[in-house]
Design a protein around this motif. Sequence first.
Motif, PDB file in Angstrom:
ATOM      1  N   SER A 102       0.814  -1.212   0.000  1.00 38.89           N
ATOM      2  CA  SER A 102       0.000   0.000   0.000  1.00 38.89           C
ATOM      3  C   SER A 102       0.848   1.263   0.000  1.00 38.89           C
ATOM      4  N   GLY A 103       2.134   1.107   0.259  1.00 40.72           N
ATOM      5  CA  GLY A 103       3.001   2.264   0.392  1.00 40.72           C
ATOM      6  C   GLY A 103       3.035   2.819   1.807  1.00 40.72           C
ATOM      7  N   GLU A 104       2.222   2.226   2.704  1.00 47.42           N
ATOM      8  CA  GLU A 104       2.165   2.697   4.087  1.00 47.42           C
ATOM      9  C   GLU A 104       3.220   2.023   4.959  1.00 47.42           C
ATOM     10  N   THR A 105       3.784   0.909   4.474  1.00 43.86           N
ATOM     11  CA  THR A 105       4.792   0.176   5.257  1.00 43.86           C
ATOM     12  C   THR A 105       6.183   0.621   4.817  1.00 43.86           C
ATOM     13  N   PRO A 106       7.069   0.994   5.750  1.00 46.91           N
ATOM     14  CA  PRO A 106       8.413   1.475   5.380  1.00 46.91           C
ATOM     15  C   PRO A 106       9.212   0.421   4.616  1.00 46.91           C
ATOM     16  N   THR A 163      16.014 -11.561   7.286  1.00 42.55           N
ATOM     17  CA  THR A 163      15.742 -12.505   8.378  1.00 42.55           C
ATOM     18  C   THR A 163      15.404 -13.894   7.856  1.00 42.55           C
ATOM     19  N   ILE A 164      14.469 -13.971   6.907  1.00 42.80           N
ATOM     20  CA  ILE A 164      14.019 -15.300   6.453  1.00 42.80           C
ATOM     21  C   ILE A 164      15.060 -15.987   5.593  1.00 42.80           C
ATOM     22  N   THR A 165      15.886 -15.215   4.864  1.00 43.23           N
ATOM     23  CA  THR A 165      16.941 -15.856   4.066  1.00 43.23           C
ATOM     24  C   THR A 165      18.065 -16.375   4.950  1.00 43.23           C
ATOM     25  N   ARG A 166      18.161 -15.870   6.179  1.00 47.54           N
ATOM     26  CA  ARG A 166      19.126 -16.429   7.151  1.00 47.54           C
ATOM     27  C   ARG A 166      18.586 -17.709   7.783  1.00 47.54           C
ATOM     28  N   GLY A 167      17.348 -18.053   7.465  1.00 49.14           N
ATOM     29  CA  GLY A 167      16.759 -19.254   8.044  1.00 49.14           C
ATOM     30  C   GLY A 167      16.027 -18.998   9.343  1.00 49.14           C
ATOM     31  N   GLU A 168      15.737 -17.711   9.623  1.00 52.11           N
ATOM     32  CA  GLU A 168      15.056 -17.360  10.867  1.00 52.11           C
ATOM     33  C   GLU A 168      13.626 -16.926  10.585  1.00 52.11           C
ATOM     34  N   VAL A 169      12.843 -16.814  11.642  1.00 49.74           N
ATOM     35  CA  VAL A 169      11.436 -16.437  11.520  1.00 49.74           C
ATOM     36  C   VAL A 169      11.297 -14.947  11.779  1.00 49.74           C
ATOM     37  N   TRP A 170      10.502 -14.272  10.948  1.00 51.07           N
ATOM     38  CA  TRP A 170      10.241 -12.839  11.108  1.00 51.07           C
ATOM     39  C   TRP A 170       8.788 -12.634  11.501  1.00 51.07           C
ATOM     40  N   LYS A 171       8.562 -11.723  12.433  1.00 50.24           N
ATOM     41  CA  LYS A 171       7.207 -11.387  12.853  1.00 50.24           C
ATOM     42  C   LYS A 171       7.032  -9.876  12.775  1.00 50.24           C
ATOM     43  N   GLY A 172       5.879  -9.439  12.291  1.00 47.66           N
ATOM     44  CA  GLY A 172       5.629  -8.011  12.209  1.00 47.66           C
ATOM     45  C   GLY A 172       4.255  -7.717  11.641  1.00 47.66           C
ATOM     46  N   ARG A 173       4.037  -6.426  11.355  1.00 49.86           N
ATOM     47  CA  ARG A 173       2.743  -5.974  10.842  1.00 49.86           C
ATOM     48  C   ARG A 173       2.912  -5.289   9.480  1.00 49.86           C
ATOM     49  N   PHE A 174       1.862  -5.460   8.658  1.00 50.43           N
ATOM     50  CA  PHE A 174       1.806  -4.780   7.371  1.00 50.43           C
ATOM     51  C   PHE A 174       0.522  -3.963   7.293  1.00 50.43           C
ATOM     52  N   HIS A 175       0.639  -2.773   6.680  1.00 50.57           N
ATOM     53  CA  HIS A 175      -0.555  -2.000   6.340  1.00 50.57           C
ATOM     54  C   HIS A 175      -0.752  -2.184   4.839  1.00 50.57           C
ATOM     55  N   ASN A 176      -1.565  -3.173   4.461  1.00 46.35           N
ATOM     56  CA  ASN A 176      -1.681  -3.597   3.063  1.00 46.35           C
ATOM     57  C   ASN A 176      -2.941  -3.037   2.409  1.00 46.35           C
ATOM     58  N   ARG A 177      -3.022  -3.338   1.092  1.00 43.92           N
ATOM     59  CA  ARG A 177      -4.165  -2.857   0.307  1.00 43.92           C
ATOM     60  C   ARG A 177      -4.827  -4.044  -0.388  1.00 43.92           C
ATOM     61  N   PHE A 197      -5.999  -2.347   4.925  1.00 44.96           N
ATOM     62  CA  PHE A 197      -6.252  -3.208   6.088  1.00 44.96           C
ATOM     63  C   PHE A 197      -4.918  -3.544   6.744  1.00 44.96           C
ATOM     64  N   TRP A 198      -5.004  -3.949   8.007  1.00 45.79           N
ATOM     65  CA  TRP A 198      -3.794  -4.308   8.785  1.00 45.79           C
ATOM     66  C   TRP A 198      -3.686  -5.830   8.884  1.00 45.79           C
ATOM     67  N   GLU A 199      -2.434  -6.327   8.752  1.00 45.63           N
ATOM     68  CA  GLU A 199      -2.165  -7.756   8.909  1.00 45.63           C
ATOM     69  C   GLU A 199      -1.036  -7.966   9.913  1.00 45.63           C
ATOM     70  N   ASP A 200      -1.198  -8.986  10.753  1.00 40.84           N
ATOM     71  CA  ASP A 200      -0.132  -9.446  11.647  1.00 40.84           C
ATOM     72  C   ASP A 200       0.456 -10.692  11.004  1.00 40.84           C
ATOM     73  N   ALA A 201       1.737 -10.648  10.638  1.00 40.29           N
ATOM     74  CA  ALA A 201       2.335 -11.716   9.835  1.00 40.29           C
ATOM     75  C   ALA A 201       3.463 -12.412  10.574  1.00 40.29           C
TER      76      ALA A 201
END
Length: 946
Positions: free
Chosen positions: A477-481, A491-505, A512-516
């Motif tokens: 959406s352009g709202e996420t840095p 993070t994920i290419t290192r084989g680790e798990v990433w957690k965060g939020r997206f403001h998507n379209r 809308f907001w997503e917790d990923a």
Amino acid sequence: MKQRLKILYLEDEEIIINIVRSLLQSEGISPQITMVQTKEEYLSALQNNKFDFVLADYALPDFNGLEALKLLRKKDKHLPFILFSGSIGEEKALESLRLGATDYVLKQNIKTLLPAIRKAVDEYNAKKKSEKKLQTLSENETKFRLLAEYAGDWEYLYHPKNGYMYVSPACERVTGYTPKDFKADRDLFLKLVAPEYVDKIRNHFQMETGQEELPTPIEFPIHTRDGKKIWIEHHCTPVYDSRGEFIGRRANNRDISQRKQFELTQQFMLRVSTAALQKNDELAFYQTLVNELNHLIDTSNFYIGIYNKKTETLSFPFMRDEKDHFTDVPIMDTISRFVITEKKSVLLRGEQVNAFIKEKGIRPTGAPAKCWLGVPLLIDKEVIGLITVQNYSDPEAYNESDKYLLEFVANEIAALIKRQEMEKRIYQLSRSVEQSPVSTVITDLEGTIQYVNPRFCQLTGYSYEEAIGQNPRILKSGETPKEKYKELWETITRGEVWKGRFHNRRKNGQLFWEDATIGPIKDNKGRITNFVAVKEDITDLVKKEKELQRLHRYNELLNDSFPAALIVMDQDEKIIRWNQKAEELFGMSWEEVKNNHLIQLPLTWSWDQISMGIYDCRVDKKTVHLKDIPYEKEKDVHGFLDIVIKFLKNEEEQIEGFFIVCEDVTRQKIIENQQVQAQKLESIGQLAAGIAHEINTPAQYVSDNIHFLEDAFGDIMKLITVFEEMGQNAIENAELANLIQKAVKIAEEIDLEFLSDEIPAALTQSMEGITKVSKIVRAMKEFSHPGTKSKTLINLNRAIENTATVCRNEWKYVAELETDFDTSLSEVPCYHDEFNQVILNMIINAAHAIGKESVNEQKKGQIRIVTRKEDGQAVVCISDNGSGIPQNIIDKIFDPFFTTKEVGKGTGQGLAIAHDVIVNKHGGTIDVESEPGKGTTFTLRIPLEE
């Protein structure tokens, strides 16, 4: 390298010890000397240490060298003991050798000490080595004897004509038959062979009668005397005498049952493992299992029970039991329950079955077994059932090997069940992803979408076909840095798990907001093959969070505006909240105190009371109120706090923190003290007229008496003047008679007899009046003395007496006041002025109550004050026989501003103040008993200890 010697030396002269030490060191010996002088020290050293030899003087403080030798020989018969003395004679020296001394040396001949020591130590070490060799030889002899006696192989020497010439004792251990049995029946061995092997073994035995070498050893089963089937390995060799003549065949028979069992078990395990991998049908696997197992153990009563934890029952999908037939049975009071709950195998043979049933309090159902074996079925350390075999006739049907075999079977069955459950879970997992309320996306290593579940389509508006082959950036959406996407990819290419939020379209442009949660999918070698994202729509949650943040800001503003200091602690008493008022009150910022324990803060207040308050709040789960806690606001500036401690609890009613409110009541305390002083001054003002009257009466008659004494003294002076003239004329012998007559006349005029009686009485009365005035003044002074901030030890009886004196004018016209004081109450911890005020209020109230009655009855009433010590308390009872208190208002008399007096005659504060002083400040009690028309008794109780 120096020789080290540990020496126990009985000597009372340290200089001798130093000489011996120097002698030994000069000869290359490093001595470690333990010096003892008494019998107790000697025995303790022998008990707790090991020495190379003992060196002893003969004469010691409380015993001698011979006694020390006797004590040593009771503990150790060989440790070297050398007497080294200057006072021993030849007779005692010989006696020491007879008692076991190694040698004796005279101190005068110290040069011979070193050779004596070397000789004694060398002989002792040589003897120990010799004894060790003898012990080793003895142990080896025993081992060889036992090895020969208990050799596992059974051997015999057989001659075709003469039969058994020798049979080793091991035959009885292997077969149950003695050597004598074999010698009596030359065909006994053949009779023991299993029927299916008899012909083969008979031919082999016939070959043994020859003298040629036989082929390699043969293996076959035999039946022992008790009917047990075992396998033996039979090997024969010809035996010749010194002349080369054949004298028979030597046969060696070895019990190889365990080896054969192991071979059969390995074959069984291979076939069962293969069946477990190839057969998905449980019934088919079970049939294969039983068929293969039957070659190894008796499976006529074999079953697999599946455990239901909820119902505490076993089900038997493949039941085979010749005695009992069950479907589902409860496991309570069964041996099976012990296997399941303890998660371990149980083997019971013969009487062990009944003993186990009795020990565990089991009530058996069904026919009793002679031998019982059960092993648990375990998946990930959790019991899912058990395998059991039973034998109803042979108490030794199963052994430890069979238990091991069944444990293997249990592992294979558990593995089969686990594989089936995994297959089931995989199916369930695929269905759960499809039906999941959160969206799921799987991409390749480049981020290309390979799978999305229905929830993704529902949430974003993209169909499955539209999403496949795309990149998740279609939702941007352009709202996420941009930095967040960079962090995600690293993070994920290192084989680790990433957690965060997206403001998507969404596809329709709606935000809308997503917790990923996004992480890698790895193969068995740990290599990343895909990425998976699990995302949840949290649009509503974000709105609620913003609302909570707004409420939190309001809460922060409210806390900082709160007029009292607020301290919040977690269950470990670490500070998690410290409002602005707390910063101002204690002079410490939130940054200075956060996450510190309250006890760590440099607060100058009553820590004992605070700590006990928190403890009581935690243990009793109740709100704790602490009054008038002194604290230091800043250096040399003191104040008071009222503190409330409450506990915070969670949904499980468990304490998860504490809530402490601290209110600065310093100004209030100052006002209260001022009010007390004002009331005291008011009371003094009210009493002033009475006190003035009390003082005026004695002052009036003191004044009258002084005037009388002035006039009387003038009259007496006239008489004294005449007496002086008489005295002078008497000396001059002139007109003495006239002067005497004049003196008599003056004496009559002034009534000298009256003056001689009244002047002493006037003086006495004046002194009494002055004493009474002094007492009133002293009582008034003590009553009006300003109080202190803390309790002091006071004379309770004297305080009551002074107060009664001060207010005497209030009661003397309506009542008699009687006291009965306990003299042991000389020192009681009190707030002096507050206590005086309570007694004053009580006496005046009693006088007023009696005044109502005396108006009608025209007689004085009675006020009685009694003190006593009772159960660690000072007790004061103030009784009157006045009008009493009606029952309908007796519960209100301690309420502030409640009064039954006429307007202008009472403020309603007297008893309220009395209750506050006795109960809140002194930690005591105040009780009242009253009966209208008969009177009232107030009982005050004050603790004698702080």
